[in-house]
Design an enzyme around this catalytic site. Sequence first.
Site, mmCIF file in Angstrom:
data_model
loop_
_atom_site.group_PDB
_atom_site.id
_atom_site.type_symbol
_atom_site.label_atom_id
_atom_site.label_comp_id
_atom_site.label_asym_id
_atom_site.label_seq_id
_atom_site.Cartn_x
_atom_site.Cartn_y
_atom_site.Cartn_z
ATOM 1 N N GLY A 56 0.602 -1.476 0.422
ATOM 2 C CA GLY A 56 0.377 0.310 0.374
ATOM 3 C C GLY A 56 0.820 1.398 -0.028
ATOM 4 O O GLY A 56 2.038 1.722 1.029
ATOM 5 N N HIS A 57 0.308 2.406 -0.080
ATOM 6 C CA HIS A 57 0.915 4.000 -0.466
ATOM 7 C C HIS A 57 1.735 3.724 1.181
ATOM 8 O O HIS A 57 1.550 4.113 2.150
ATOM 9 C CB HIS A 57 -0.236 5.019 -0.540
ATOM 10 C CG HIS A 57 -1.490 5.303 0.212
ATOM 11 N ND1 HIS A 57 -0.904 6.249 1.231
ATOM 12 C CD2 HIS A 57 -2.119 4.836 0.527
ATOM 13 C CE1 HIS A 57 -2.285 5.253 1.947
ATOM 14 N NE2 HIS A 57 -3.098 5.458 1.406
ATOM 15 N N ASN A 58 3.035 4.365 0.409
ATOM 16 C CA ASN A 58 3.624 5.247 1.558
ATOM 17 C C ASN A 58 4.109 3.771 2.578
ATOM 18 O O ASN A 58 4.696 4.601 3.684
ATOM 19 C CB ASN A 58 2.754 6.185 2.472
ATOM 20 C CG ASN A 58 2.864 7.545 1.371
ATOM 21 O OD1 ASN A 58 1.804 7.894 1.196
ATOM 22 N ND2 ASN A 58 3.882 8.132 1.994
ATOM 23 N N SER A 88 0.880 3.221 4.709
ATOM 24 C CA SER A 88 1.728 3.466 6.189
ATOM 25 C C SER A 88 2.098 2.651 6.746
ATOM 26 O O SER A 88 2.653 2.757 8.549
ATOM 27 C CB SER A 88 0.554 4.692 6.380
ATOM 28 O OG SER A 88 0.685 5.661 5.810
#
Length: 331
Positions: free
Chosen positions: A243-245, A263
């Site tokens: 997932g993002h970050n 994150s």
Amino acid sequence: MKTFTVEQICELLQGELEGSTRQIITGPEQLEYATSVQISFIGNRKFFPLWEKSKACAAIITNTIKGEPGEGRAFVRVKNADLAMAQLLELFMPEPPLFEHPIHPTAVIHPTAEIGKGSRIGAGCYVGPNTRLGENVTLYPNVTILDNCTIGSATVIWSGTVIRERCVVGDNCLFNLNVSIGGDGFGYRPSADGRGLVKIPHIGNVVIGNGVELGSGVCIDRGKFSSTVLGDGTKIDNLVQIGHNSRTGRFCMMAGNSGLAGSVTLGDGVIVGGSASISDHVTLGNGVLVGGGSGVMNDVPDGGKVLGYPATDAREMLKQWVALRKLAKEG
């Protein structure tokens, strides 16, 4: 066809030869399926009984396993049969697919793209504006690399992979079929009128370190603000979602169908078992082990081992399972 004597293989692996065979070895195979001209592997004593029924003329065997090869057969004794097997498989590695042209005539390369010395680009590839490929990069047919990307030297990217704009890939990486790097993250919020969903833009990128390997169908989302990061030497199995970050440390491993929500932070050397899920904003410390199928919802300190859904300390979870079995039997 590549062929070797058992003596040549023993010398390559720096092993100790026990017994002998006159067979010329044509390749490696499992004990159950090997023919009389093939070599096999015994890395655990529980597999030794298969040796008697096997037709293999030789085996690489961990030197702590007791037993004899038998007449006309040979053992190459080594400290670690699994590592020796990796060396031998490299020895018998078939030739990769042929490139008739270093850059295929059907490849589309933007005039501002930089292509490093010795790089090969297959049919139907696209390399976008201001993208830079290092030396000896290989793009197999139908790879797409969009604008302003950087691909490090000696990286190999297999067919169907798409790398979105502004992403950075290190040296000596290997991406298998149909990898997606830099797609939008999964971010939505209810609209002000409560009648729909508002898409959250993701304007960051993906940064991948050196020596990273990605299995087929891996998806790595771009960061919302900054970067989604994979550390040096990380190995990701097929069909994994990042997932993002999210950020992984060095030499992490994730088995198939596992995933990181947004994150997530992994320390160095984290191992995530197949189909395990890590909730958003969770941190796993250095050397953490997550059992297959687990759902991790809280931070795990360095060296922790967690199991179950929801995941908890592995020893505690095993005790709970034993207790449940006892209750079921008593009931």
